[in-house]
Design a protein around this motif. Structure first.
Motif, PDB file in Angstrom:
ATOM      1  N   UNK A  83     -15.294   7.625  -3.448  1.00 42.66           N
ATOM      2  CA  UNK A  83     -13.907   8.029  -3.591  1.00 42.66           C
ATOM      3  C   UNK A  83     -13.769   8.907  -4.819  1.00 42.66           C
ATOM      4  N   UNK A  84     -12.749   9.740  -4.800  1.00 44.42           N
ATOM      5  CA  UNK A  84     -12.462  10.592  -5.947  1.00 44.42           C
ATOM      6  C   UNK A  84     -11.007  10.421  -6.354  1.00 44.42           C
ATOM      7  N   UNK A  85     -10.745  10.719  -7.603  1.00 42.61           N
ATOM      8  CA  UNK A  85      -9.386  10.612  -8.110  1.00 42.61           C
ATOM      9  C   UNK A  85      -8.508  11.671  -7.454  1.00 42.61           C
TER      10      UNK A  85
ATOM     11  N   UNK B  80      -4.485  13.732   4.112  1.00 41.37           N
ATOM     12  CA  UNK B  80      -4.395  12.637   3.146  1.00 41.37           C
ATOM     13  C   UNK B  80      -4.428  13.196   1.733  1.00 41.37           C
ATOM     14  N   UNK B  81      -3.407  12.838   0.936  1.00 39.84           N
ATOM     15  CA  UNK B  81      -3.381  13.257  -0.462  1.00 39.84           C
ATOM     16  C   UNK B  81      -3.957  12.213  -1.399  1.00 39.84           C
ATOM     17  N   UNK B  82      -3.817  10.944  -1.073  1.00 36.47           N
ATOM     18  CA  UNK B  82      -4.335   9.870  -1.912  1.00 36.47           C
ATOM     19  C   UNK B  82      -3.659   8.563  -1.547  1.00 36.47           C
ATOM     20  N   UNK B  83      -4.265   7.444  -1.942  1.00 35.11           N
ATOM     21  CA  UNK B  83      -3.733   6.131  -1.602  1.00 35.11           C
ATOM     22  C   UNK B  83      -3.957   5.171  -2.770  1.00 35.11           C
ATOM     23  N   UNK B  84      -3.097   4.154  -2.837  1.00 35.73           N
ATOM     24  CA  UNK B  84      -3.216   3.116  -3.865  1.00 35.73           C
ATOM     25  C   UNK B  84      -2.678   1.812  -3.286  1.00 35.73           C
ATOM     26  N   UNK B  85      -3.250   0.681  -3.708  1.00 40.11           N
ATOM     27  CA  UNK B  85      -2.838  -0.639  -3.227  1.00 40.11           C
ATOM     28  C   UNK B  85      -2.443  -1.512  -4.411  1.00 40.11           C
ATOM     29  N   UNK B  86      -1.307  -2.185  -4.273  1.00 35.85           N
ATOM     30  CA  UNK B  86      -0.811  -3.099  -5.298  1.00 35.85           C
ATOM     31  C   UNK B  86      -0.776  -4.498  -4.709  1.00 35.85           C
ATOM     32  N   UNK B  87      -1.437  -5.441  -5.373  1.00 37.41           N
ATOM     33  CA  UNK B  87      -1.426  -6.821  -4.917  1.00 37.41           C
ATOM     34  C   UNK B  87      -0.057  -7.443  -5.206  1.00 37.41           C
ATOM     35  N   UNK B  88       0.551  -8.040  -4.193  1.00 34.86           N
ATOM     36  CA  UNK B  88       1.883  -8.626  -4.357  1.00 34.86           C
ATOM     37  C   UNK B  88       1.866  -9.743  -5.400  1.00 34.86           C
TER      38      UNK B  88
ATOM     39  N   UNK C 229      -6.521   7.485  -5.045  1.00 34.74           N
ATOM     40  CA  UNK C 229      -7.900   7.879  -4.700  1.00 34.74           C
ATOM     41  C   UNK C 229      -7.933   8.285  -3.232  1.00 34.74           C
ATOM     42  N   UNK C 230      -8.970   9.019  -2.899  1.00 34.20           N
ATOM     43  CA  UNK C 230      -9.208   9.411  -1.515  1.00 34.20           C
ATOM     44  C   UNK C 230     -10.702   9.625  -1.335  1.00 34.20           C
ATOM     45  N   UNK C 231     -11.182   9.608  -0.094  1.00 34.91           N
ATOM     46  CA  UNK C 231     -12.621   9.836   0.133  1.00 34.91           C
ATOM     47  C   UNK C 231     -13.050  11.189  -0.428  1.00 34.91           C
ATOM     48  N   UNK C 232     -14.204  11.169  -1.084  1.00 37.76           N
ATOM     49  CA  UNK C 232     -14.714  12.400  -1.693  1.00 37.76           C
ATOM     50  C   UNK C 232     -15.128  13.410  -0.631  1.00 37.76           C
ATOM     51  N   UNK C 233     -14.691  14.635  -0.850  1.00 38.03           N
ATOM     52  CA  UNK C 233     -15.043  15.702   0.092  1.00 38.03           C
ATOM     53  C   UNK C 233     -16.468  16.172  -0.170  1.00 38.03           C
ATOM     54  N   UNK C 234     -17.269  16.153   0.860  1.00 38.13           N
ATOM     55  CA  UNK C 234     -18.671  16.540   0.718  1.00 38.13           C
ATOM     56  C   UNK C 234     -19.161  17.102   2.033  1.00 38.13           C
ATOM     57  N   UNK C 235     -20.167  17.924   1.933  1.00 42.14           N
ATOM     58  CA  UNK C 235     -20.744  18.495   3.150  1.00 42.14           C
ATOM     59  C   UNK C 235     -21.597  17.474   3.888  1.00 42.14           C
TER      60      UNK C 235
ATOM     61  N   UNK D 276       0.835  -1.197   0.000  1.00 47.23           N
ATOM     62  CA  UNK D 276       0.000   0.000   0.000  1.00 47.23           C
ATOM     63  C   UNK D 276       0.876   1.256   0.000  1.00 47.23           C
ATOM     64  N   UNK D 277       0.483   2.230  -0.843  1.00 44.74           N
ATOM     65  CA  UNK D 277       1.169   3.521  -0.934  1.00 44.74           C
ATOM     66  C   UNK D 277       0.171   4.615  -0.518  1.00 44.74           C
ATOM     67  N   UNK D 278       0.590   5.468   0.396  1.00 47.66           N
ATOM     68  CA  UNK D 278      -0.262   6.557   0.886  1.00 47.66           C
ATOM     69  C   UNK D 278       0.514   7.862   0.759  1.00 47.66           C
ATOM     70  N   UNK D 279      -0.039   8.814  -0.001  1.00 47.78           N
ATOM     71  CA  UNK D 279       0.571  10.127  -0.151  1.00 47.78           C
ATOM     72  C   UNK D 279      -0.050  11.062   0.883  1.00 47.78           C
ATOM     73  N   UNK D 280       0.822  11.683   1.684  1.00 46.13           N
ATOM     74  CA  UNK D 280       0.368  12.593   2.738  1.00 46.13           C
ATOM     75  C   UNK D 280       0.922  13.998   2.477  1.00 46.13           C
ATOM     76  N   UNK D 281       0.193  14.996   2.973  1.00 44.34           N
ATOM     77  CA  UNK D 281       0.603  16.404   2.869  1.00 44.34           C
ATOM     78  C   UNK D 281       0.991  16.877   4.269  1.00 44.34           C
ATOM     79  N   UNK D 282       2.313  17.217   4.428  1.00 46.95           N
ATOM     80  CA  UNK D 282       2.796  17.621   5.740  1.00 46.95           C
ATOM     81  C   UNK D 282       2.212  18.982   6.124  1.00 46.95           C
ATOM     82  N   UNK D 283       1.626  19.043   7.314  1.00 45.91           N
ATOM     83  CA  UNK D 283       1.073  20.279   7.868  1.00 45.91           C
ATOM     84  C   UNK D 283       1.841  20.624   9.137  1.00 45.91           C
ATOM     85  N   UNK D 284       2.189  21.899   9.280  1.00 45.47           N
ATOM     86  CA  UNK D 284       2.966  22.326  10.442  1.00 45.47           C
ATOM     87  C   UNK D 284       2.069  22.553  11.646  1.00 45.47           C
TER      88      UNK D 284
END
Length: 322
Positions: free
Chosen positions: A272-274, A234-242, A257-263, A220-228
Motif C-alpha cells: 500500500x502507498x500513502x 479509488x483515491x484512498x481508504x481508512x478504517x476507524x475501529x468503533x 492508503x491505497x494499493x501501490x501502483x506498479x507494473x 470505513x471511509x473510502x475516497x473516490x474520484x468521479x469519472x465521467x
C-alpha cells in the motif's frame, strides 16, 4: 398463659364492680389479677408528659451521646461514659437536655431474658435501641430489590462530519480530481457525500450525517474520484475501529492508503502507498437506558446478623447520624 374469651361485667361474690371491662382473660395456671383504676393509670404513666429522668440519665452515659452531652469528653469508648457522667448540669446545654427528656417521654424500658427475642416493627430510621445492661445481637431480614432507575445511557447512533481532505493523489494535467467519500458502518449501513467537482487534492465537503449504531465494529471511509467516461477511481481508504471512539467523540485526520501502483500485479497486490489524509469528526448520540419489560428481581436474606450491641451501646439512624 391465657386467652381472651369475651366481654362482660366482672362479678365478685354477690357484689358487682361498677367498672366495666372491654375484655377478660382466662388463665391456664395460677396467677394474680389486679384491677387498676383510670386515676391510678394516669398517675403511673405521668412521667410520659415530663420525661423519665432515669432514662435520661442512662442514655446520657452512652458513648454515642457523650459527645453531645459533654463536647470535651474523650472519644475513647472506655472513657466516654465516665466523662459524660462527670459532666455537671451546667456543662450540658439546655437544648440537649430538652432533647433527651423528649426522647425519654417516648422511650420504654424492656427487660429481655437471656436468649429471648425482641421483635421491633419500626425500621432503624424510626427507632433507637439503647442497651442499658447486658448485650444483644441485632438480626434483620434483608430484602434486596433490583433497581432499574440507574441504568446507563446507551449508544444509538454515530453522528459524522466529513470536513475535507488534503494530499490526495490522482487526476491529470487537464482534469482535476472530483472526489467524494463513501462511509460504511459494518456491512450494511452506508452513506455518501456530494461530489466536490474540480476540487483537486484539497477538497472540502463539511458534510454532516448520522448512522444508527447496533454494535458494529468498524467505520470505513473510502475516497473516490468521479469519472465521467470510465469507472470511478479509488483515491484512498481508512478504517476507524468503533471501540476506539471515546464517549466524548473524536476529531482528527485519518491517513489514507491505497494499493501501490506498479507494473507488476503481484507487487501491487501486497503493498500500500500513502494517499493523503481525511479530516473527520465523530460523536455519539445517546438515549436513556430503558428498563427491561419485566418485574425487578428480589431476594430475601433472612435472619442476617447486623451488629452486636454491648452495654451502653445504641442502634438507630439518629445515633449513626451523630
Amino acid at each position: 398463659v391465657g386467652e381472651i374469651f369475651g366481654e362482660g361485667e366482672l362479678w365478685l361474690g354477690d357484689e358487682m364492680l361498677q367498672t366495666r371491662f372491654s375484655g377478660a382473660a382466662y388463665a391456664d395456671d395460677f396467677g394474680m389479677v389486679g384491677v387498676i383504676t383510670t386515676q391510678l393509670l394516669e398517675t403511673a404513666f405521668a412521667d410520659r408528659a415530663i420525661g423519665n429522668c432515669r432514662i435520661v440519665q442512662r442514655v446520657q452515659r452512652a458513648p454515642a451521646f457523650a459527645r453531645i452531652a459533654n463536647p470535651e469528653a474523650p472519644l475513647s469508648v472506655e472513657e466516654a461514659p465516665t466523662a459524660a457522667a462527670a459532666a455537671s448540669p451546667e456543662d450540658v446545654g439546655s437544648v440537649v437536655q430538652a432533647a433527651l427528656k423528649e426522647l425519654a417521654s417516648f422511650a420504654s424500658c424492656l427487660h429481655v431474658s437471656q436468649g429471648q427475642e425482641m421483635l421491633v416493627n419500626d425500621t432503624p430510621p424510626d427507632s433507637i435501641v439503647f442497651v442499658a445492661s447486658g448485650a444483644m445481637e441485632a438480626r434483620v431480614n434483608i430484602l434486596v430489590t433490583e433497581r432499574f432507575d440507574n441504568l446507563p445511557p446507551r449508544r444509538v447512533a454515530l453522528k459524522l462530519r466529513i470536513e475535507g481532505a488534503e494530499g490526495l493523489t490522482g487526476g491529470g494535467w487537464l482534469d482535476k480530481m472530483d472526489p467524494y467519500v463513501l462511509v460504511r458502518l459494518g456491512d450494511q449501513k452506508r452513506l455518501q457525500t456530494p461530489v466536490a467537482w474540480n476540487a483537486g487534492a484539497r477538497p472540502q465537503w463539511q458534510y454532516e450525517a448520522a448512522l444508527t449504531y447496533d454494535g458494529e465494529e468498524e467505520l470505513t471511509f473510502v475516497v473516490m474520484d468521479r469519472e465521467v467516461v470510465s469507472a470511478d477511481a479509488l483515491g484512498g481508504a481508512a478504517t476507524l475501529q468503533v471501540s476506539d471512539i471515546p464517549d466524548a467523540g473524536w476529531r482528527g485526520a485519518l491517513p489514507l492508503t491505497r494499493p501501490k501502483r506498479s507494473i507488476f500485479k503481484s507487487e501491487a497486490a501486497t503493498q500500500d502507498e500513502s494517499a493523503g489524509r481525511l479530516r473527520v469528526a465523530v460523536t455519539w448520540e445517546w438515549e436513556p437506558g430503558e428498563p427491561p419489560a419485566r418485574q425487578p428481581k428480589e431476594r430475601l436474606f433472612e435472619n442476617q446478623r447486623l451488629c452486636f450491641l454491648d452495654q451502653l451501646s445504641c442502634w438507630g439512624h439518629e445515633i449513626f447520624a451523630v
